[in-house]
Write an enzyme that holds these catalytic residues in place. Structure first.
Site, PDB file in Angstrom:
ATOM      1  N   LYS A  45       0.841  -1.194   0.000  1.00  7.64           N
ATOM      2  CA  LYS A  45       0.000   0.000   0.000  1.00  7.64           C
ATOM      3  C   LYS A  45       0.882   1.253   0.000  1.00  7.64           C
ATOM      4  O   LYS A  45       1.790   1.369   0.811  1.00  7.64           O
ATOM      5  CB  LYS A  45      -0.862  -0.017   1.275  1.00  7.64           C
ATOM      6  CG  LYS A  45      -2.193   0.678   1.168  1.00  7.64           C
ATOM      7  CD  LYS A  45      -2.971   0.456   2.477  1.00  7.64           C
ATOM      8  CE  LYS A  45      -4.348   1.025   2.417  1.00  7.64           C
ATOM      9  NZ  LYS A  45      -5.212   0.395   1.416  1.00  7.64           N
ATOM     10  N   LYS A  53      -5.959   6.089   5.145  1.00  7.05           N
ATOM     11  CA  LYS A  53      -6.806   5.072   5.795  1.00  7.05           C
ATOM     12  C   LYS A  53      -6.673   5.140   7.319  1.00  7.05           C
ATOM     13  O   LYS A  53      -7.666   4.980   8.037  1.00  7.05           O
ATOM     14  CB  LYS A  53      -6.440   3.681   5.273  1.00  7.05           C
ATOM     15  CG  LYS A  53      -7.382   2.587   5.752  1.00  7.05           C
ATOM     16  CD  LYS A  53      -7.185   1.300   4.975  1.00  7.05           C
ATOM     17  CE  LYS A  53      -8.124   0.209   5.444  1.00  7.05           C
ATOM     18  NZ  LYS A  53      -8.035  -0.983   4.587  1.00  7.05           N
ATOM     19  N   GLU A 137      -3.103  -9.297   3.290  1.00  3.21           N
ATOM     20  CA  GLU A 137      -4.455  -9.552   2.800  1.00  3.21           C
ATOM     21  C   GLU A 137      -4.378 -10.240   1.433  1.00  3.21           C
ATOM     22  O   GLU A 137      -3.714  -9.745   0.524  1.00  3.21           O
ATOM     23  CB  GLU A 137      -5.233  -8.243   2.660  1.00  3.21           C
ATOM     24  CG  GLU A 137      -6.669  -8.465   2.170  1.00  3.21           C
ATOM     25  CD  GLU A 137      -7.409  -7.151   1.881  1.00  3.21           C
ATOM     26  OE1 GLU A 137      -8.283  -6.798   2.667  1.00  3.21           O
ATOM     27  OE2 GLU A 137      -7.079  -6.480   0.878  1.00  3.21           O
TER      28      GLU A 137
HETATM   29  P1  0O2 Z   1      -6.410  -0.312  -2.301  1.00  9.91           P
HETATM   30  O1  0O2 Z   1      -5.013  -0.647  -2.144  1.00  9.91           O
HETATM   31  O2  0O2 Z   1      -6.651   1.030  -2.912  1.00  9.91           O
HETATM   32  O3  0O2 Z   1      -7.207  -1.396  -2.961  1.00  9.91           O
HETATM   33  P2  0O2 Z   1     -12.076  -0.399   4.234  1.00  9.91           P
HETATM   34  O4  0O2 Z   1     -10.856  -0.353   3.381  1.00  9.91           O
HETATM   35  O5  0O2 Z   1     -12.003   0.410   5.478  1.00  9.91           O
HETATM   36  O6  0O2 Z   1     -13.339  -0.153   3.436  1.00  9.91           O
HETATM   37  P3  0O2 Z   1     -11.398  -2.974   5.409  1.00  9.91           P
HETATM   38  O7  0O2 Z   1     -12.214  -3.562   6.504  1.00  9.91           O
HETATM   39  O8  0O2 Z   1     -10.030  -2.497   5.723  1.00  9.91           O
HETATM   40  O9  0O2 Z   1     -12.283  -1.868   4.692  1.00  9.91           O
HETATM   41  O10 0O2 Z   1     -11.202  -4.046   4.354  1.00  9.91           O
HETATM   42  P4  0O2 Z   1     -12.140  -4.636   3.254  1.00  9.91           P
HETATM   43  O11 0O2 Z   1     -13.518  -4.121   3.311  1.00  9.91           O
HETATM   44  O12 0O2 Z   1     -11.968  -6.093   3.356  1.00  9.91           O
HETATM   45  O13 0O2 Z   1     -11.538  -4.058   1.925  1.00  9.91           O
HETATM   46  C1  0O2 Z   1     -10.231  -3.707   1.739  1.00  9.91           C
HETATM   47  C2  0O2 Z   1      -9.889  -3.738   0.268  1.00  9.91           C
HETATM   48  O14 0O2 Z   1     -10.878  -4.453  -0.479  1.00  9.91           O
HETATM   49  C3  0O2 Z   1      -9.857  -2.374  -0.368  1.00  9.91           C
HETATM   50  O15 0O2 Z   1      -8.599  -1.824  -0.194  1.00  9.91           O
HETATM   51  C4  0O2 Z   1     -10.110  -2.700  -1.838  1.00  9.91           C
HETATM   52  O16 0O2 Z   1      -8.967  -3.217  -2.454  1.00  9.91           O
HETATM   53  C5  0O2 Z   1     -11.108  -3.806  -1.715  1.00  9.91           C
HETATM   54  N1  0O2 Z   1     -12.486  -3.261  -1.701  1.00  9.91           N
HETATM   55  C6  0O2 Z   1     -13.352  -3.287  -0.676  1.00  9.91           C
HETATM   56  N2  0O2 Z   1     -14.506  -2.737  -1.021  1.00  9.91           N
HETATM   57  C7  0O2 Z   1     -14.395  -2.338  -2.303  1.00  9.91           C
HETATM   58  C8  0O2 Z   1     -15.292  -1.691  -3.225  1.00  9.91           C
HETATM   59  O17 0O2 Z   1     -16.445  -1.354  -2.929  1.00  9.91           O
HETATM   60  N3  0O2 Z   1     -14.790  -1.455  -4.475  1.00  9.91           N
HETATM   61  C9  0O2 Z   1     -13.532  -1.792  -4.833  1.00  9.91           C
HETATM   62  N4  0O2 Z   1     -13.138  -1.507  -6.067  1.00  9.91           N
HETATM   63  N5  0O2 Z   1     -12.664  -2.381  -3.980  1.00  9.91           N
HETATM   64  C10 0O2 Z   1     -13.098  -2.659  -2.740  1.00  9.91           C
HETATM   65  P5  0O2 Z   1      -8.325  -0.266  -0.188  1.00  9.91           P
HETATM   66  O18 0O2 Z   1      -8.155   0.186   1.227  1.00  9.91           O
HETATM   67  O19 0O2 Z   1      -9.348   0.439  -1.006  1.00  9.91           O
HETATM   68  O20 0O2 Z   1      -6.933  -0.162  -0.823  1.00  9.91           O
END
Ligand code: 0O2
Ligand code: 0O2
Length: 202
Positions: A45, A53, A137
């Site tokens: 990341k 975040k 992850e």
């Molecule tokens: P990156 O590197 O930009 O992909 P949160 O991130 O707070 O919503 P949490 O609990 O940390 O949620 O984890 P969650 O929900 O398992 O999701 C984490 C990652 O899943 C995200 O990383 C995305 O890669 C993917 N993801 C989750 N929801 C969505 C969505 O609605 N659309 C898309 N395109 N991807 C999603 P990050 O943080 O966005 O980082």
């Protein structure tokens, strides 16, 4: 904060996980069996995303290691929905990583329309200062889910998280279409695999 030093073990983990998962794919290929893995990508990341975040989730910097579980991320992309569960089972059986959490956004899709299977693993990495346990992850999804998520992610970035209603609705319809595509492909999975075996022999 020395980010380069902090993130070094995470880079190591992403590289090692990619090598190992690609190794699983090669083994299927050598044995001329359908590989549940189409391709693997990975990333650490970016610092700006980590900070954004942390701010959003109110995670203090000194707790990042435990509370931000996707600093190291690898993505396994599969042809068919069944393949996702095969990959998940194989990850559970491995002795070089320990599954600590799972989120099934396939049977429970997100409101956005997002579908994927997420696994958080503890992975021991050797550093020059000794062994360190790193959280990573692993996102497992089909090609169709990946296509959708990649486009939605770009739009989210473009609109900084507030996608206009009209585009959001289109994305939800697109998610529905991707789901149908996965369903239809699953129904002709055997046909597709047979064709791929013939192609492979040639
Ligand atoms: P990156 O590197 O930009 O992909 P949160 O991130 O707070 O919503 P949490 O609990 O940390 O949620 O984890 P969650 O929900 O398992 O999701 C984490 C990652 O899943 C995200 O990383 C995305 O890669 C993917 N993801 C989750 N929801 C969505 C969505 O609605 N659309 C898309 N395109 N991807 C999603 P990050 O943080 O966005 O980082
Ligand atoms: P291979 O063995 O052909 O999969 P790097 O960070 O540069 O060391 P890498 O793996 O080059 O590592 O980059 P990244 O971005 O993590 O992964 C990209 C990999 O995903 C590349 O494979 C792409 O070919 C593969 N890829 C991306 N989209 C698709 C797709 O739609 N179909 C298929 N089959 N593969 C895709 P590699 O790793 O270069 O080599």
């Amino acid at each position: 904060m020395n980010w380069e030093a902090t993130l070094a073990p995470y880079r190591q983990v992403v590289e090692e996980l990619k090598v190992k998962l690609k190794g699983m794919r090669s083994q299927f290929e050598h044995e001329k069996r359908h590989s549940p893995i189409e391709f693997i990508t990975g990333r650490v990341k970016p610092v700006a995303s980590i900070l954004e975040k942390a701010e959003r989730r109110k995670i203090p910097i000194e707790k990042l290691e435990k509370e931000m579980q996707d600093i190291a991320g690898v993505r396994v992309v599969c042809q068919f929905v069944d393949d996702i569960y095969t990959v998940v089972d194989m990850i559970h059986l491995r002795r070089d990583m320990r599954v600590v959490a799972e989120k099934d956004y396939i049977s429970h899709k997100k409101d956005s329309g997002y579908r994927s299977y997420h696994i958080i693993v503890e992975y021991p990495v050797e550093t020059i200062d000794g062994m360190k346990i790193i959280l990573a992850e692993i996102q497992v999804r089909t090609l169709a889910m990946n296509f959708w998520a990649t486009n939605e992610h770009s739009l989210n970035y473009k609109y900084q998280g507030s996608i206009p209603k009209e585009i959001k609705e289109r994305l939800q319809r697109a998610a529905e279409a991707a789901f149908k595509l996965d369903e239809e492909m699953s129904k002709i999975k055997n046909e597709v695999q047979e064709a791929q075996r013939i192609f492979h022999r040639k």
